[in-house]
Every structure is written in C-alpha cells, then in structure tokens.
Design a protein around this motif. Structure first.
Motif, PDB file in Angstrom:
ATOM      1  N   MET A   1      31.080  -2.913  18.258  1.00  0.00           N
ATOM      2  CA  MET A   1      30.532  -4.211  17.922  1.00  0.00           C
ATOM      3  C   MET A   1      31.296  -5.274  18.702  1.00  0.00           C
ATOM      4  SD  MET A   1      29.573  -5.534  14.124  1.00  0.00           S
ATOM      5  CE  MET A   1      30.998  -4.798  13.445  1.00  0.00           C
ATOM      6  N   GLN A   2      30.525  -6.239  19.266  1.00  0.00           N
ATOM      7  CA  GLN A   2      31.130  -7.258  20.101  1.00  0.00           C
ATOM      8  C   GLN A   2      30.474  -8.610  19.819  1.00  0.00           C
ATOM      9  OE1 GLN A   2      30.512  -6.339  24.275  1.00  0.00           O
ATOM     10  NE2 GLN A   2      30.039  -8.428  24.759  1.00  0.00           N
ATOM     11  N   ILE A   3      31.299  -9.669  19.755  1.00  0.00           N
ATOM     12  CA  ILE A   3      30.788 -11.025  19.619  1.00  0.00           C
ATOM     13  C   ILE A   3      30.937 -11.694  20.979  1.00  0.00           C
ATOM     14  CG2 ILE A   3      31.006 -13.251  18.460  1.00  0.00           C
ATOM     15  CD1 ILE A   3      32.331 -11.746  16.108  1.00  0.00           C
ATOM     16  N   ARG A   4      29.833 -12.288  21.452  1.00  0.00           N
ATOM     17  CA  ARG A   4      29.864 -12.932  22.766  1.00  0.00           C
ATOM     18  C   ARG A   4      28.912 -14.112  22.784  1.00  0.00           C
ATOM     19  NH1 ARG A   4      25.300 -11.951  25.673  1.00  0.00           N
ATOM     20  NH2 ARG A   4      24.064 -10.134  25.114  1.00  0.00           N
ATOM     21  N   LYS A   5      29.136 -14.982  23.773  1.00  0.00           N
ATOM     22  CA  LYS A   5      28.255 -16.123  23.970  1.00  0.00           C
ATOM     23  C   LYS A   5      26.926 -15.627  24.532  1.00  0.00           C
ATOM     24  CE  LYS A   5      28.121 -20.697  26.052  1.00  0.00           C
ATOM     25  NZ  LYS A   5      28.856 -21.661  26.878  1.00  0.00           N
ATOM     26  N   GLU A  35      26.318 -24.222  21.425  1.00  0.00           N
ATOM     27  CA  GLU A  35      26.592 -22.938  22.067  1.00  0.00           C
ATOM     28  C   GLU A  35      26.295 -21.827  21.066  1.00  0.00           C
ATOM     29  OE1 GLU A  35      30.695 -23.115  23.282  1.00  0.00           O
ATOM     30  OE2 GLU A  35      30.170 -24.121  25.145  1.00  0.00           O
ATOM     31  N   CYS A  36      25.467 -20.873  21.479  1.00  0.00           N
ATOM     32  CA  CYS A  36      25.034 -19.782  20.609  1.00  0.00           C
ATOM     33  C   CYS A  36      25.872 -18.537  20.884  1.00  0.00           C
ATOM     34  CB  CYS A  36      23.552 -19.499  20.854  1.00  0.00           C
ATOM     35  SG  CYS A  36      22.852 -18.236  19.775  1.00  0.00           S
ATOM     36  N   TYR A  37      26.366 -17.921  19.824  1.00  0.00           N
ATOM     37  CA  TYR A  37      27.147 -16.685  19.917  1.00  0.00           C
ATOM     38  C   TYR A  37      26.443 -15.602  19.102  1.00  0.00           C
ATOM     39  CZ  TYR A  37      30.727 -19.673  21.845  1.00  0.00           C
ATOM     40  OH  TYR A  37      31.408 -20.552  22.647  1.00  0.00           O
ATOM     41  N   LYS A  43      23.800  -2.622  21.413  1.00  0.00           N
ATOM     42  CA  LYS A  43      22.822  -3.448  22.148  1.00  0.00           C
ATOM     43  C   LYS A  43      21.805  -4.155  21.243  1.00  0.00           C
ATOM     44  CE  LYS A  43      23.942  -2.001  26.466  1.00  0.00           C
ATOM     45  NZ  LYS A  43      24.479  -2.821  27.487  1.00  0.00           N
ATOM     46  N   GLU A  44      21.925  -3.997  19.922  1.00  0.00           N
ATOM     47  CA  GLU A  44      21.040  -4.693  18.987  1.00  0.00           C
ATOM     48  C   GLU A  44      21.774  -5.911  18.435  1.00  0.00           C
ATOM     49  OE1 GLU A  44      18.900  -4.124  14.639  1.00  0.00           O
ATOM     50  OE2 GLU A  44      19.986  -2.445  15.521  1.00  0.00           O
ATOM     51  N   ILE A  45      21.126  -7.082  18.491  1.00  0.00           N
ATOM     52  CA  ILE A  45      21.728  -8.296  17.954  1.00  0.00           C
ATOM     53  C   ILE A  45      21.600  -8.260  16.430  1.00  0.00           C
ATOM     54  CG2 ILE A  45      21.629 -10.814  17.866  1.00  0.00           C
ATOM     55  CD1 ILE A  45      20.495 -10.737  20.731  1.00  0.00           C
ATOM     56  N   ILE A  46      22.752  -8.284  15.754  1.00  0.00           N
ATOM     57  CA  ILE A  46      22.746  -8.192  14.292  1.00  0.00           C
ATOM     58  C   ILE A  46      23.315  -9.437  13.620  1.00  0.00           C
ATOM     59  CG2 ILE A  46      22.740  -5.668  14.232  1.00  0.00           C
ATOM     60  CD1 ILE A  46      25.790  -5.846  13.656  1.00  0.00           C
ATOM     61  N   GLY A  47      23.848 -10.363  14.412  1.00  0.00           N
ATOM     62  CA  GLY A  47      24.401 -11.587  13.846  1.00  0.00           C
ATOM     63  C   GLY A  47      24.431 -12.698  14.871  1.00  0.00           C
ATOM     64  N   VAL A  48      24.510 -13.925  14.371  1.00  0.00           N
ATOM     65  CA  VAL A  48      24.454 -15.086  15.262  1.00  0.00           C
ATOM     66  C   VAL A  48      25.116 -16.284  14.588  1.00  0.00           C
ATOM     67  CG1 VAL A  48      22.186 -15.839  14.411  1.00  0.00           C
ATOM     68  CG2 VAL A  48      22.879 -16.442  16.727  1.00  0.00           C
ATOM     69  N   ALA A  83      34.294 -17.995  15.142  1.00  0.00           N
ATOM     70  CA  ALA A  83      33.974 -19.408  15.382  1.00  0.00           C
ATOM     71  C   ALA A  83      35.219 -20.284  15.239  1.00  0.00           C
ATOM     72  CB  ALA A  83      32.885 -19.866  14.420  1.00  0.00           C
ATOM     73  N   ILE A  84      36.037 -19.995  14.246  1.00  0.00           N
ATOM     74  CA  ILE A  84      37.282 -20.746  14.051  1.00  0.00           C
ATOM     75  C   ILE A  84      38.206 -20.544  15.254  1.00  0.00           C
ATOM     76  CG2 ILE A  84      39.407 -20.867  12.665  1.00  0.00           C
ATOM     77  CD1 ILE A  84      37.564 -20.164  10.211  1.00  0.00           C
ATOM     78  N   ARG A  85      38.356 -19.305  15.688  1.00  0.00           N
ATOM     79  CA  ARG A  85      39.219 -19.002  16.833  1.00  0.00           C
ATOM     80  C   ARG A  85      38.738 -19.717  18.088  1.00  0.00           C
ATOM     81  NH1 ARG A  85      38.882 -16.093  21.106  1.00  0.00           N
ATOM     82  NH2 ARG A  85      36.947 -15.066  20.485  1.00  0.00           N
ATOM     83  N   ARG A  86      37.444 -19.641  18.380  1.00  0.00           N
ATOM     84  CA  ARG A  86      36.897 -20.292  19.576  1.00  0.00           C
ATOM     85  C   ARG A  86      37.068 -21.811  19.504  1.00  0.00           C
ATOM     86  NH1 ARG A  86      33.717 -16.646  22.693  1.00  0.00           N
ATOM     87  NH2 ARG A  86      33.214 -14.752  21.511  1.00  0.00           N
ATOM     88  N   SER A  87      36.906 -22.376  18.315  1.00  0.00           N
ATOM     89  CA  SER A  87      37.051 -23.818  18.148  1.00  0.00           C
ATOM     90  C   SER A  87      38.484 -24.268  18.405  1.00  0.00           C
ATOM     91  CB  SER A  87      36.602 -24.233  16.748  1.00  0.00           C
ATOM     92  OG  SER A  87      35.228 -23.903  16.566  1.00  0.00           O
ATOM     93  N   LYS A  88      39.444 -23.461  17.944  1.00  0.00           N
ATOM     94  CA  LYS A  88      40.862 -23.761  18.210  1.00  0.00           C
ATOM     95  C   LYS A  88      41.139 -23.717  19.707  1.00  0.00           C
ATOM     96  CE  LYS A  88      42.924 -21.998  13.951  1.00  0.00           C
ATOM     97  NZ  LYS A  88      43.795 -20.963  13.372  1.00  0.00           N
ATOM     98  N   VAL A  89      40.656 -22.672  20.376  1.00  0.00           N
ATOM     99  CA  VAL A  89      40.867 -22.515  21.817  1.00  0.00           C
ATOM    100  C   VAL A  89      40.279 -23.704  22.574  1.00  0.00           C
ATOM    101  CG1 VAL A  89      40.200 -21.124  23.834  1.00  0.00           C
ATOM    102  CG2 VAL A  89      41.050 -20.001  21.769  1.00  0.00           C
TER     103      VAL A  89
END
Length: 151
Positions: A1-5, A35-37, A43-48, A83-89
């Motif tokens: 499982m991977q979270i990406r833009k 920005e959508c993540y 390969k199936e999108i299960i979250g956004v 989302a919290i991590r990306r916002s801090k970065v």
C-alpha cells in the motif's frame, strides 16, 4: 500500500471523493485548487484526500474518503497522518479539517489524531446542500471545525 500525489494526467477518483462530500461542484473546486493524494493497494485506489492552502500558515484537509471495502482497517488514520506529515514538510503551522455534526466516527478519529474542536458553523450543510444529509440517524446540519498546530 502506498500514498502518493495524484499525477496531473490521472483521473481523480470522483466516486471516492463523493463519499466524503456529495456535492460534485464542491469536489471539482477542491480538485482545481488543491492537491489530491491517493492510497493504492495493488494498483486499486482505495483512499483519497485533498489538501487546500488557506494562507501562508494554514492548510485544510478535505475530502478524506476510504472505499467501503477497505474501511475499518486503519487507512483513514494513515491518510490523516500522511496529510499532517506533508503539511509540516510544506512549512504550514496549522492544519484544519471540518466535518458534519453527524459524523461521529470522523469526529473521534480526528481527535485521536491530535485535532481539537475550534468552532461550529451552524446550519452549514442546510445552507450549502440542496438535499438533507442524514448519518447515524442524525440530521447533518452543522460543520464542526477542528485544527491542529504543526510543530
């Protein structure tokens, strides 16, 4: 499982986004300005989720959704933490989120992830949505606003 833009040439997962917000015009507006993540599993999108910059210091987390088949597995929490991590970065000082007064599970999850209730926008959903929304047997009328300081 991977979270990406979401890549610029990829179609956004509209069906998933509409689980979190039933207003197609609002979802399209979020996608145009934010920005959508996505989270993929084989390969199936299960979250956004979508991040919207509100000011130099504040970002808003909107449209968090997990497919019905993947709910209850901690994916929503992973999306919020991401989302919290990306916002801090990105250098933001505050992250905000809003949810309906009837969204009992989401209210609990946000607070477990460190968000605190900051305000209530009374009758938000009755002003902005044509159809009444009911969740957990409760009429969704008010927007509960929460935020977290990013240190």
């Amino acid at each position: 499982m991977q979270i990406r833009k979401l890549n610029i040439h990829e179609a956004p997962p509209i069906d998933l986004l509409l689980l979190a917000d039933p207003s197609l015009p609002l979802v399209k507006e979020y996608l145009n300005t934010g920005e959508c993540y996505i989270v993929e599993d084989y390969k199936e999108i299960i979250g956004v989720y979508v991040l919207l910059s509100k000011s130099l210091d504040t970002i808003e987390l909107v449209n968090i959704a997990v497919s019905e088949s993947a709910q209850g597995k901690g994916i929503g929490k992973q999306l919020i933490i991401d989302a919290i991590r990306r916002s801090k970065v990105k250098g933001y000082k505050t992250i905000e989120v809003g949810t309906g007064n009837s969204s009992i599970g989401q209210l609990a999850l946000y607070q477990k992830c460190g968000f605190r209730i900051t305000s209530i926008d009374s009758d938000f959903f009755t002003r902005h949505y044509k159809e009444d929304i009911f969740e957990n047997g409760i009429w969704c009328r008010d927007m509960i606003r929460l935020s977290q300081q990013l240190n």
